[in-house]
Structure formats: C-alpha cells, structure tokens
Motif scaffolding. Sequence first.
Motif, short mmCIF file in Angstrom:
data_model
loop_
_atom_site.label_atom_id
_atom_site.label_comp_id
_atom_site.label_asym_id
_atom_site.label_seq_id
_atom_site.Cartn_x
_atom_site.Cartn_y
_atom_site.Cartn_z
N PRO A 93 1.03 -1.12 0.11
CA PRO A 93 0.05 -0.18 0.10
C PRO A 93 0.93 1.20 0.22
CG PRO A 93 -0.95 -1.51 1.58
CD PRO A 93 0.31 -2.27 0.99
N PHE A 94 0.25 2.18 -0.74
CA PHE A 94 0.89 3.60 -0.82
C PHE A 94 0.02 4.70 -1.07
CE2 PHE A 94 0.56 2.00 -5.03
CZ PHE A 94 0.39 3.44 -6.10
N ALA A 95 0.46 5.75 -0.60
CA ALA A 95 -0.12 7.17 -1.13
C ALA A 95 0.68 7.91 -2.29
CB ALA A 95 -0.23 8.04 0.02
N LEU A 96 -0.32 8.40 -3.31
CA LEU A 96 0.32 9.03 -4.43
C LEU A 96 0.21 10.37 -4.15
CD1 LEU A 96 1.45 9.20 -7.20
CD2 LEU A 96 -0.86 8.72 -8.09
N MET A 97 1.14 11.21 -4.24
CA MET A 97 1.19 12.76 -3.94
C MET A 97 1.86 13.25 -5.41
SD MET A 97 2.99 14.93 -1.07
CE MET A 97 1.82 14.21 -0.06
N VAL A 98 1.02 13.83 -5.75
CA VAL A 98 1.13 14.44 -7.35
C VAL A 98 1.12 16.08 -6.98
CG1 VAL A 98 0.14 14.55 -9.61
CG2 VAL A 98 -0.39 12.87 -8.28
N PHE A 99 2.22 16.68 -7.77
CA PHE A 99 2.36 18.14 -7.72
C PHE A 99 2.10 18.43 -9.01
CE2 PHE A 99 4.66 17.00 -3.90
CZ PHE A 99 4.59 18.02 -3.08
N ASP A 100 0.92 19.01 -9.28
CA ASP A 100 0.67 19.13 -10.90
C ASP A 100 -0.62 20.46 -11.00
OD1 ASP A 100 -0.51 18.93 -13.45
OD2 ASP A 100 0.08 16.80 -13.38
N HIS A 101 -0.36 21.23 -12.06
CA HIS A 101 -1.54 22.15 -12.10
C HIS A 101 -2.89 21.55 -12.55
CE1 HIS A 101 -2.69 26.31 -12.23
NE2 HIS A 101 -2.94 26.18 -13.52
N HIS A 102 -2.88 20.23 -12.94
CA HIS A 102 -3.82 19.64 -13.56
C HIS A 102 -4.36 18.33 -12.71
CE1 HIS A 102 -1.72 21.73 -16.79
NE2 HIS A 102 -3.21 21.99 -17.06
N PRO A 103 -5.53 17.98 -12.32
CA PRO A 103 -5.44 16.86 -11.49
C PRO A 103 -5.44 15.57 -12.16
CG PRO A 103 -7.65 18.42 -11.21
CD PRO A 103 -6.69 19.00 -12.43
N ASP A 104 -5.47 15.78 -13.53
CA ASP A 104 -5.21 14.45 -14.42
C ASP A 104 -6.27 13.42 -14.46
OD1 ASP A 104 -3.13 15.71 -15.60
OD2 ASP A 104 -1.47 14.67 -14.67
N ILE A 182 5.94 10.35 -4.78
CA ILE A 182 5.95 11.66 -5.18
C ILE A 182 6.26 11.76 -6.87
CG2 ILE A 182 6.82 13.99 -5.11
CD1 ILE A 182 7.87 13.28 -2.43
N SER A 183 5.13 12.52 -7.36
CA SER A 183 5.27 12.51 -8.84
C SER A 183 5.02 14.29 -9.12
CB SER A 183 4.12 11.90 -9.53
OG SER A 183 4.14 12.10 -10.79
#
Length: 264
Positions: A93-104, A182-183
């Motif tokens: 199990p993991f949490a995905l943390m996305v730094f992005d101007h769009h939620p995608d 982290i992405s």
Amino acid sequence: MEDDNRIIRDRYAKSVLVMNFTGVYDYESFLRNPKIKWLDCRHLNGTECYCDEEGASALKRLIAGYSPQGIHFIDSGDYHYVTKFWTDKLDSPFALMVFDHHPDMQPPLFEHILSCGSWVKDVLDTNVNCRKVVIVGASDRLVQEVPEEYADRVRFYSESSFDQEVGWKAFAAEHISEPVYISIDKDVLNPSSAVTNWDQGSLSLLELERLLAVVLRQEQVIGIDICGECSATLNLFEEEQEAEIDNRANGELLRFFCSFDTKK
C-alpha cells in the motif's frame, strides 16, 4: 559548492533514471553523468499524450528490470501517465502525491487508452495498493470537475498552508498512513521557474522545494518522478532557451532530493 553538488549527484546517480521520449534531455547538461541510466523511448509507437496497448506493452517491457524507487525523469507532461506504470510496480500500500497544475482525472476519450489527462483516475481505478491520492497545486476550476465518486480517495492540499509543518502533520495524520510516492509535473511552477507545453501554476522553485521538504521530513518516500519538459518548436534558439530554464529546474530538484537525503 559546485564540487559538493557534484559529489552528491555522483553518489545518487545510480538511482537516477531518464526516460527520453522526445530528445529534449539531449539539451540538458544536468544529466551528463555516466552513472545515470538512460532509457531511449524515442522509437516507441503509441505513446505521445495517449498510450495505446502496443505502447503500454512496450513501456512495461522497457522498465521491467528497474525499481520504482529512486528518481525518474519522464520527459514532458505528455508522458505523465508513465507514473502509472512505475506505481504499478509497487507491491504494498502507498499514497500517491502529485504536484501538478491539473488533476489528470478526466474520463478517457477512448476506451482502453491511457492518457496524460486521465492517468490519476486510472491509478485509482486499477491499482489496489493506491490507498490515497493527494494533489497539490491544481487549478481550482479543474478541481471542481473531479468526479464525486473519488471524493473519499482524493485530497487537494492548498499551496497557502502546505509549507506549515503543523498543518501538514494534521493533514497527514487524517489522510495518510502509507509510504508516499511523489510525482512532480513542472507545470505546477510559474513560467519563470520552468517552461512546459501546458498552462502553468504559480509556485516558484523555492516554494516547491519548501513544500517537498515538509513531506520528506514527515513521510516515508518510496519513489519520485519528474516530468514537464518543454516541447520542440521550429525555433532552435527558443528551444535552447527553454531547455536551459528546465535544465536549471531539474538540476536544482535533483540536487535538492539528493542533498536532503544525505541529512536524514
């Protein structure tokens, strides 16, 4: 200082992998280290913006022998969906943390076609190990378009309070109990800090690093990828200028992650 940075980059170069889809990294000097592994993706079909079954199979074969841990540079935001393939390799199990101007998180235009605009939704739909997605820096308008059915598994964190450790501790205690992948899409940055082929956010590079430092201090980070390179134009001088801005941003992010790790 430059010698210290070089030693840090050398020490961690073996954990850095470059996926070169467009050739843009050929113009970025921060990656000129023989210990860094390059994957040539320029010959792959069915991968630009949209990834069809042929492209997906080829990419999975290409990264099969590599770990999702470490730092992966995955070219322009058109290939952000590659994060799905890296996180599919995580077996707990993991949490995905996305730094992005769009939620995608747009619904796909074509069935069975993965895209740079839908990949986060695909991760939530298909990856049983992804327990939570945290998106930082997304446009308020686009956040409102995220389907309500994902409300219990997706959280948006405001830029204004993110660098306050007390606020992050409370947020993480409520929403995150797993290791974090982290992405980063550099379109979360302002145009002075990075040049991308999508509309961009307002963060400076320094502000982004402050946000990342909070996460790195508090969470177990199991992998990182970075995209958001500029796309090719017909103006060679303009291309070189844009690549240099992204080169500085990528080099600084690499130095930041490597030097932060040495302090732990």
